[in-house]
Design a protein around this motif. Structure first.
Motif, PDB file in Angstrom:
ATOM      1  N   THR A  32     -47.038  44.146  60.096  1.00 46.11           N
ATOM      2  CA  THR A  32     -47.509  45.162  61.046  1.00 46.11           C
ATOM      3  C   THR A  32     -47.157  44.805  62.489  1.00 46.11           C
ATOM      4  N   PHE A  36     -49.431  49.842  62.621  1.00 44.28           N
ATOM      5  CA  PHE A  36     -48.611  50.469  61.593  1.00 44.28           C
ATOM      6  C   PHE A  36     -47.935  49.370  60.785  1.00 44.28           C
ATOM      7  N   ALA A  64     -44.634  48.387  58.054  1.00 42.37           N
ATOM      8  CA  ALA A  64     -43.376  48.696  57.367  1.00 42.37           C
ATOM      9  C   ALA A  64     -42.728  47.377  56.983  1.00 42.37           C
ATOM     10  N   TRP A  72     -52.424  47.243  54.092  1.00 39.90           N
ATOM     11  CA  TRP A  72     -52.001  48.632  54.202  1.00 39.90           C
ATOM     12  C   TRP A  72     -51.279  49.073  52.944  1.00 39.90           C
ATOM     13  N   GLU A  73     -51.256  50.389  52.729  1.00 43.15           N
ATOM     14  CA  GLU A  73     -50.522  50.971  51.601  1.00 43.15           C
ATOM     15  C   GLU A  73     -50.038  52.357  51.992  1.00 43.15           C
ATOM     16  N   ARG A  74     -48.749  52.611  51.791  1.00 44.58           N
ATOM     17  CA  ARG A  74     -48.140  53.903  52.140  1.00 44.58           C
ATOM     18  C   ARG A  74     -46.694  53.903  51.634  1.00 44.58           C
ATOM     19  N   ASP A  75     -46.059  55.036  51.728  1.00 40.74           N
ATOM     20  CA  ASP A  75     -44.615  55.105  51.506  1.00 40.74           C
ATOM     21  C   ASP A  75     -43.933  54.401  52.676  1.00 40.74           C
ATOM     22  N   CYS A  76     -43.128  53.410  52.386  1.00 36.89           N
ATOM     23  CA  CYS A  76     -42.548  52.570  53.431  1.00 36.89           C
ATOM     24  C   CYS A  76     -41.280  53.201  53.995  1.00 36.89           C
ATOM     25  N   ARG A  85     -38.212  53.068  51.360  1.00 39.54           N
ATOM     26  CA  ARG A  85     -38.282  54.396  50.749  1.00 39.54           C
ATOM     27  C   ARG A  85     -38.980  54.380  49.406  1.00 39.54           C
ATOM     28  N   PRO A  94     -43.266  53.478  47.668  1.00 36.46           N
ATOM     29  CA  PRO A  94     -44.643  53.098  47.986  1.00 36.46           C
ATOM     30  C   PRO A  94     -44.780  51.571  48.042  1.00 36.46           C
ATOM     31  N   ARG A 147     -47.826  48.425  48.853  1.00 36.51           N
ATOM     32  CA  ARG A 147     -49.190  47.966  49.151  1.00 36.51           C
ATOM     33  C   ARG A 147     -49.029  46.529  49.639  1.00 36.51           C
ATOM     34  N   GLU A 187     -48.401  47.690  42.544  1.00 36.27           N
ATOM     35  CA  GLU A 187     -48.122  49.110  42.728  1.00 36.27           C
ATOM     36  C   GLU A 187     -47.509  49.574  41.416  1.00 36.27           C
TER      37      GLU A 187
END
Length: 389
Positions: free
Chosen positions: A123, A159, A161, A301-305, A309, A311, A313, A322
């Motif tokens: 982050t 954020f 990534a 955090w967890e999201r589409d990176c 490209r 998901p 975690r 995941e």
């Protein structure tokens, strides 16, 4: 167990209760194009699966040996994270301190607020190295200077990534400033050497002699994305050497490339992760305190990176289970790391088990790929990804 399965040598041992792992390992050679590979599982600090097989070369003339090692790509990120957790555990580094406390030059270009925890959790925002020249991966001082001058891509800590290129250098430079050791030296002295695990970042000539080449897979999407300079991942790869394929370069074996240049085998990585599964200790050797290991399992955090490209975690140095792209058994609290070549390692602390797989044929797709996925499912259970046949 030493046998030939349809002209494929398979060696090692497998406890009866993990027979499904052996079956999946053989099936990968017979149906999924595996060339050479190894898989290892620990349960309750005991090695219950240790298999290797296939060949080191595309002509399938040179068998994969018990001591064969291969590039494991981004598993190196998790080994740099283990090293940083050790320094935090020993009171040498403060988890919540600014990176600039240990590396003053890093505070340039709006990075004074970047904390150690931000680097570990992906982050920090320092995902690019725009002033680096091609091939600076192999020139430590140049790459570090470019990182000092780099502006973060977002406000640090706000954020996340995937930090594909820089995380090993960022953690590694803090390690070097605090201890005087390079990240590879520190890892040998305090983790892999102590545990007798055949994994290192920066190899000796004897170790290089045991390395299998990594064979290209046209279905590996990670390198397709990284070759497109218009993508975030492509921008991060600006510092890559200008060669068609860098996985087998002499430099990546000899020189410390701490984000993805580590080499080892499944046996080694399963042992390191068995240490984490054992609350920081295995076979009477303690690497981390139980409290420090607890920090390694926190999810951040967890999201589409935007980089990979897919998901993700992410925790403090480790990917978390995941089920669709990096299945790590039926426990969603399991955590570990993948490598774009196909290496895959994780631990389930609740079940006191660890798993590791490595291959010399790059994974396919954006996630761990079918060969790693079927082995992980055979070892740890869990839901089968929708795309897996």
């Amino acid at each position: 167990m030493d046998e030939i399965v349809r002209d494929i040598p398979i060696n090692g041992h497998c406890a009866p209760e993990f027979a499904a792992v052996r079956d999946a390992f053989v099936d990968n050679f017979q149906r999924r194009g595996e060339i050479g590979a190894a898989v290892c599982v620990y349960k309750d600090r005991q090695k219950v699966v240790d298999l290797w097989g296939g060949h080191k070369d595309l002509a399938r003339k040179e068998p994969w040996a018990e001591d064969t090692i291969v590039i494991q790509n981004s598993l190196a990120k998790s080994m740099c994270a283990v090293s940083m957790h050790i320094l935090i555990d020993r009171g040498k580094v403060d988890f919540d301190a600014p990176v600039a406390d240990y590396w003053p030059e890093f505070a340039q270009a709006g990075k004074a607020g970047v904390l150690i925890r931000h680097i570990l959790s992906h982050t920090c925002g320092v995902i690019y190295c725009d002033r680096a020249t091609p091939g600076s991966w192999f020139r430590w001082d140049e790459h570090i200077k470019a990182l000092e001058q780099q502006e973060p891509a977002w406000v640090p800590g706000t954020f996340g990534a995937y930090n594909s290129i820089n995380i090993g250098y960022l953690l590694g430079e803090v390690i070097r400033r605090v201890t005087g050791d390079t990240p590879g030296q520190f890892l040998r002295k305090n983790v892999t050497g102590t545990l007798g695990a055949d994994y290192n970042i920066g190899l000796t000539p004897d170790e290089i002699a045991r390395v299998s080449d990594m064979h290209e897979n046209p279905k590996n999407t990670f390198f397709h994305i990284s070759s497109d300079a218009s993508t975030p991942l492509g921008r991060a790869f600006k510092s890559a050497p200008q060669v068609p394929y860098f996985q087998n370069m002499r430099e990546i074996r000899e020189i410390e490339v701490p984000s993805f240049g580590g080499h080892g085998n499944a046996r080694a990585m399963a042992r390191v992760y068995a240490m984490l599964a054992g609350d920081g200790e295995i076979d009477g050797v303690r690497i981390l305190s139980p409290g420090a290991v607890e920090r390694t399992r926190w999810l951040v955090w967890e999201r589409d990176c935007i980089m990979t490209r897919r998901p993700l975690r992410m925790g403090f140095g480790f990917m978390h289970n995941e089920t669709e792209t990096v299945p790590m058994g039926r426990n969603m609290a399991s955590y570990g790391h993948t490598g774009t070549g196909g290496a895959f390692a994780w631990c389930d602390r609740d079940r006191r088990m660890s798993f590791a797989y490595c291959t010399n044929f790059q994974r396919e797709g954006p996630g761990i790929g079918a060969r790693g996925a079927v082995l992980a499912l055979a070892a740890g259970g869990g839901s089968k990804p929708s795309w897996l046949n």
